[in-house]
Design a protein around this motif. Sequence first.
Motif, mmCIF file in Angstrom:
data_model
loop_
_atom_site.group_PDB
_atom_site.id
_atom_site.type_symbol
_atom_site.label_atom_id
_atom_site.label_comp_id
_atom_site.label_asym_id
_atom_site.label_seq_id
_atom_site.Cartn_x
_atom_site.Cartn_y
_atom_site.Cartn_z
ATOM 1 N N ALA A 387 -4.310 1.327 12.239
ATOM 2 C CA ALA A 387 -3.901 1.526 10.858
ATOM 3 C C ALA A 387 -4.949 2.335 10.109
ATOM 4 N N SER A 388 -4.557 3.477 9.590
ATOM 5 C CA SER A 388 -5.454 4.345 8.827
ATOM 6 C C SER A 388 -4.616 5.222 7.911
ATOM 7 N N PRO A 389 -5.032 5.388 6.636
ATOM 8 C CA PRO A 389 -4.285 6.301 5.759
ATOM 9 C C PRO A 389 -4.235 7.721 6.317
ATOM 10 N N LEU A 390 -5.302 8.152 6.979
ATOM 11 C CA LEU A 390 -5.325 9.497 7.547
ATOM 12 C C LEU A 390 -4.243 9.645 8.607
ATOM 13 N N THR A 394 -0.796 12.050 8.438
ATOM 14 C CA THR A 394 -0.565 13.128 9.407
ATOM 15 C C THR A 394 0.707 12.885 10.210
ATOM 16 N N GLU A 395 1.022 11.624 10.498
ATOM 17 C CA GLU A 395 2.242 11.331 11.252
ATOM 18 C C GLU A 395 3.493 11.527 10.414
ATOM 19 N N ARG A 396 3.350 11.625 9.119
ATOM 20 C CA ARG A 396 4.508 11.883 8.260
ATOM 21 C C ARG A 396 4.573 13.333 7.820
ATOM 22 N N VAL A 429 2.547 4.822 2.662
ATOM 23 C CA VAL A 429 1.095 4.654 2.596
ATOM 24 C C VAL A 429 0.737 3.446 1.730
ATOM 25 N N ALA A 430 1.423 3.289 0.596
ATOM 26 C CA ALA A 430 1.120 2.172 -0.307
ATOM 27 C C ALA A 430 1.446 0.821 0.334
ATOM 28 N N GLY A 435 -3.865 -1.789 -2.432
ATOM 29 C CA GLY A 435 -4.774 -1.144 -3.372
ATOM 30 C C GLY A 435 -4.704 0.365 -3.358
ATOM 31 N N THR A 436 -3.735 0.944 -2.657
ATOM 32 C CA THR A 436 -3.593 2.398 -2.632
ATOM 33 C C THR A 436 -2.789 2.841 -3.844
#
Length: 539
Positions: A387-390, A394-396, A429-430, A435-436
């Motif tokens: 799990a990573s925002p990065l 990128t996968e989306r 992402v959220a 907290g995003t």
Amino acid sequence: MDDVLDHVSDGVLVVDADWRVARANAVAARLLDRDAGALVGTDVRDAFPQSVEATFHGHFGSDEPAPAAVTFEDYFPALETWLEVRTVTREDGLVVYLHDVTDRRDLEGTVADRDAELGRLNRINAIIQEIIRELVGATTREEIEATVCERLAASELYEFTWIGERNPTGDRVAHRTAAGDSEGIVDLVVEGGDGPDAPDPPEHAVMRSGETRIVRQLVDDGTVPEAIRRVAFARGLQSAIAVPLRYGTTTYGVLGVYATRPDAFSERERESLETLGVATGFVINAARQRNLLLSDTVVELTFRVTDPDDFLVAASARLDCSLAVEGVVPLAEGTLLCYVGIEGATPGDVLAMADGRGGVEGGRSVHETAEDEATVGGLVELTVSGASPLLSLTERGATVRTATFEDGVGRLVAELAPDEDVREVVEAVAEAFTGTELLAKRERQRAVETAQEFRSSLHERLTDRQRTALRVAYHGGYFQSPRDSTAEELAAGLGISSPTLHYHLRAAQWKLIDAFLDEAPGEEPLGATGEWHGAAGDG
């Protein structure tokens, strides 16, 4: 005589001229599920239960003289047995021989079923290979999904196919495309269960879990909503499979396939359709990336990330340092290499925290800098596969332009093609990272640069010596494999040393690659001047 019959391995019935059983051995009684004593005196036609093809009664159902000889095999449901029956006519009646061939028939049926399954599997794999070849040239998601559905539905193996995606307004599945006779089913699937406590259709379960779901007996499966089962019964639909269309950790949609064959989807067929699901997800992602690359405008999103489960957020807070992502390189599905610049901590400090935390599966130090005891930093390479925002961005189909982390707060700037579903990306992402927060969204026009302008800019970035080194190496076959010329041979022709040639080649290559990747435009490699650093024979 009866003792002799009891030692025969087959069943034997001796029948007189009046069709009565005169003698019967124990094997015949067992095969016909009758008492041997009770068989004697019984009309032989009553001794046999009805078979599937009614073969025995067809031959001996009247009082006409018995045929000279009869041999057949038939299945007797009441006995749950396949019997081979042979008759021999005598002057005073006939003899009936019975042999149990159930095991052989079962084996033949198993082999036939496996041959049929193998034939279907070969056809399915051939179709899937053709679909994947066609997907390579697809440029839009709509074209990709239509190709998958239409080619599967045209195979005659399936009644219909359809693709859905998560409805952005709720926890439902929205219809995107379908092929074949899907009337009456897809609308019910989209609507979901019959009530709050009713089961959901398999496609909904797949969108939640990302795992394939097979319904082997559609009409009788209580995990399928009753309304869908009723329509399936009326339509003759027997089984279904729902396969995720995914790339890495992102599920773009679900492929539903319905068949009129009962238990139509074997494990091998499931694996083949799952391969198609992964290939479709990969091509959808590639199309999104291509659209972003070719678009004149982009949607720029700025996120604030404070989730302590994210490694870079946690590391910046714990080590009281600044981290900046300097490059991201997608690898296999669901994995990327992340190059992170560090200020205020050492690469060793950062790597010591990694060790499977926050999606980071490993890493290495690229280089370490220390101007003095108070100023430390460097660059690390991290392998991110969790799990990573990065990774999520990128996968989306997004391109991460900048990502900085300081005091437990990350700031990410990403770009999307203007036709992408921004809401879907933001919500994904959220949901994944607490907290995003989306700080800003704006549409930005890209600067248009012609091919000639690009070449001119490259020409200006290279010094005369660097251009000379590149041309000599290119025309001299240095970049061929195997090489036509060695660095020593090229350097001798220029009247310089091999290390000097290597120095200018590396500087020129760095500038070309930097311009292509466009990650740090305008920067010069350390020490990249325009003069030769030595003459022939220099060290």
